[in-house]
Design a protein around this motif. Structure first.
Motif, PDB file in Angstrom:
ATOM      1  N   VAL A 281      41.692  99.563 -52.606  1.00  0.00           N
ATOM      2  CA  VAL A 281      40.618  99.734 -51.627  1.00  0.00           C
ATOM      3  C   VAL A 281      40.320  98.418 -50.916  1.00  0.00           C
ATOM      4  N   PHE A 282      40.363  97.308 -51.643  1.00  0.00           N
ATOM      5  CA  PHE A 282      40.158  96.008 -51.010  1.00  0.00           C
ATOM      6  C   PHE A 282      41.210  95.740 -49.944  1.00  0.00           C
ATOM      7  N   LEU A 283      42.471  95.990 -50.273  1.00  0.00           N
ATOM      8  CA  LEU A 283      43.546  95.750 -49.312  1.00  0.00           C
ATOM      9  C   LEU A 283      43.442  96.684 -48.109  1.00  0.00           C
ATOM     10  N   VAL A 284      43.107  97.949 -48.347  1.00  0.00           N
ATOM     11  CA  VAL A 284      42.959  98.899 -47.238  1.00  0.00           C
ATOM     12  C   VAL A 284      41.762  98.518 -46.373  1.00  0.00           C
ATOM     13  N   LEU A 285      40.656  98.107 -46.989  1.00  0.00           N
ATOM     14  CA  LEU A 285      39.501  97.658 -46.208  1.00  0.00           C
ATOM     15  C   LEU A 285      39.835  96.413 -45.394  1.00  0.00           C
ATOM     16  N   SER A 286      40.631  95.523 -45.959  1.00  0.00           N
ATOM     17  CA  SER A 286      41.019  94.309 -45.242  1.00  0.00           C
ATOM     18  C   SER A 286      41.875  94.628 -44.019  1.00  0.00           C
ATOM     19  N   LEU A 287      42.662  95.666 -44.123  1.00  0.00           N
ATOM     20  CA  LEU A 287      43.576  96.052 -43.042  1.00  0.00           C
ATOM     21  C   LEU A 287      43.078  97.242 -42.237  1.00  0.00           C
ATOM     22  N   GLN A 288      41.818  97.624 -42.435  1.00  0.00           N
ATOM     23  CA  GLN A 288      41.318  98.880 -41.885  1.00  0.00           C
ATOM     24  C   GLN A 288      41.468  98.989 -40.372  1.00  0.00           C
ATOM     25  N   ARG A 289      41.026  97.991 -39.626  1.00  0.00           N
ATOM     26  CA  ARG A 289      41.087  98.050 -38.156  1.00  0.00           C
ATOM     27  C   ARG A 289      42.535  98.164 -37.664  1.00  0.00           C
ATOM     28  N   ARG A 290      43.425  97.440 -38.302  1.00  0.00           N
ATOM     29  CA  ARG A 290      44.831  97.504 -37.897  1.00  0.00           C
ATOM     30  C   ARG A 290      45.431  98.857 -38.250  1.00  0.00           C
ATOM     31  N   LEU A 291      45.147  99.328 -39.447  1.00  0.00           N
ATOM     32  CA  LEU A 291      45.712 100.604 -39.886  1.00  0.00           C
ATOM     33  C   LEU A 291      45.270 101.753 -38.984  1.00  0.00           C
ATOM     34  N   GLN A 292      44.045 101.696 -38.500  1.00  0.00           N
ATOM     35  CA  GLN A 292      43.564 102.774 -37.633  1.00  0.00           C
ATOM     36  C   GLN A 292      44.295 102.807 -36.301  1.00  0.00           C
ATOM     37  N   MET A 293      44.819 101.661 -35.867  1.00  0.00           N
ATOM     38  CA  MET A 293      45.538 101.616 -34.592  1.00  0.00           C
ATOM     39  C   MET A 293      47.026 101.933 -34.742  1.00  0.00           C
ATOM     40  N   PHE A 294      47.546 101.819 -35.956  1.00  0.00           N
ATOM     41  CA  PHE A 294      48.971 102.042 -36.172  1.00  0.00           C
ATOM     42  C   PHE A 294      49.313 103.521 -36.072  1.00  0.00           C
ATOM     43  N   PRO A 295      50.543 103.824 -35.624  1.00  0.00           N
ATOM     44  CA  PRO A 295      51.019 105.211 -35.743  1.00  0.00           C
ATOM     45  C   PRO A 295      51.244 105.552 -37.218  1.00  0.00           C
ATOM     46  N   MET A 296      51.406 106.821 -37.479  1.00  0.00           N
ATOM     47  CA  MET A 296      51.462 107.305 -38.861  1.00  0.00           C
ATOM     48  C   MET A 296      52.596 106.663 -39.661  1.00  0.00           C
ATOM     49  N   TRP A 297      53.759 106.468 -39.063  1.00  0.00           N
ATOM     50  CA  TRP A 297      54.878 105.901 -39.823  1.00  0.00           C
ATOM     51  C   TRP A 297      54.594 104.456 -40.211  1.00  0.00           C
ATOM     52  N   GLN A 298      53.887 103.708 -39.365  1.00  0.00           N
ATOM     53  CA  GLN A 298      53.543 102.341 -39.730  1.00  0.00           C
ATOM     54  C   GLN A 298      52.454 102.309 -40.800  1.00  0.00           C
ATOM     55  N   GLN A 299      51.521 103.258 -40.727  1.00  0.00           N
ATOM     56  CA  GLN A 299      50.522 103.361 -41.789  1.00  0.00           C
ATOM     57  C   GLN A 299      51.200 103.613 -43.125  1.00  0.00           C
ATOM     58  N   SER A 300      52.198 104.488 -43.115  1.00  0.00           N
ATOM     59  CA  SER A 300      52.932 104.776 -44.347  1.00  0.00           C
ATOM     60  C   SER A 300      53.635 103.531 -44.885  1.00  0.00           C
ATOM     61  N   LEU A 301      54.222 102.739 -44.008  1.00  0.00           N
ATOM     62  CA  LEU A 301      54.901 101.523 -44.451  1.00  0.00           C
ATOM     63  C   LEU A 301      53.914 100.504 -45.031  1.00  0.00           C
ATOM     64  N   VAL A 302      52.774 100.342 -44.384  1.00  0.00           N
ATOM     65  CA  VAL A 302      51.772  99.409 -44.887  1.00  0.00           C
ATOM     66  C   VAL A 302      51.249  99.894 -46.236  1.00  0.00           C
ATOM     67  N   LEU A 303      50.990 101.193 -46.344  1.00  0.00           N
ATOM     68  CA  LEU A 303      50.511 101.729 -47.618  1.00  0.00           C
ATOM     69  C   LEU A 303      51.583 101.656 -48.694  1.00  0.00           C
ATOM     70  N   LEU A 304      52.849 101.726 -48.315  1.00  0.00           N
ATOM     71  CA  LEU A 304      53.929 101.521 -49.292  1.00  0.00           C
ATOM     72  C   LEU A 304      53.828 100.121 -49.897  1.00  0.00           C
ATOM     73  N   VAL A 305      53.560  99.135 -49.065  1.00  0.00           N
ATOM     74  CA  VAL A 305      53.419  97.764 -49.561  1.00  0.00           C
ATOM     75  C   VAL A 305      52.165  97.639 -50.434  1.00  0.00           C
TER      76      VAL A 305
END
Length: 162
Positions: free
Chosen positions: A85-109
């Protein structure tokens, strides 16, 4: 500034309860190694959708419940979910702008880092020998992210969760 009244919070808690149930649901032996991180997926969605309602305290609380359900070291899963949750909150603004496949890649990491910490904690307590199979749940969870996102988004809009 007028704040919108929080509505239908029960839907958030129902989905987290479903995540807990899916986390301990029996699977065939060959599928057990790749069990998706359901609770992490659901928490990640709600943190992205409603960061003002779901945060690290919620992750810690639900993680403690997961520790009790798994019978693992108390605080182990709570620490892992809080890290996610900390990592997702840290990346929240960026993740919301990413397309779904990039969100999946970031969440994979993110999930991969969490699984690495989980492996490290298990190795410290002597519960599990270190293997490279720890990446499989993170990979499967990242592949499931578009479907989890779509279903939870539909439920959020259908029930007006805010």
């Amino acid at each position: 500034m007028v704040q919108a009244k929080a509505r239908n919070g029960w839907m958030i808690w129902a989905s987290l309860l479903l995540g807990l149930l899916l986390s301990v649901a029996p699977l065939p032996q060959f599928m057990e190694i790749g069990r998706p991180l359901w609770l992490a997926l659901f928490l990640s969605y709600w943190v992205l959708a409603l960061p003002h309602r779901i945060g690290m305290i919620t992750a810690w609380s639900v993680g403690l419940i997961e520790d009790v359900l798994y019978g693992s070291l108390l605080g182990q899963n709570a620490l892992i979910l809080t890290l996610i949750v900390f990592l997702v909150l840290s990346l929240q603004r960026r993740l919301q702008m990413f397309p779904m496949w990039q969100q999946s890649l970031v969440l994979l990491v993110v999930f991969g880092i969490a699984q690495l910490v989980q492996l490290w904690l298990n190795a410290l307590t002597g519960n599990r020998p270190p293997t490279l199979a720890f990446v499989l749940p993170a990979l499967i969870s990242a592949l499931l992210w578009p479907w989890v996102f779509a279903i939870l988004r539909w439920l959020q809009l259908r029930f007006g969760v805010r």
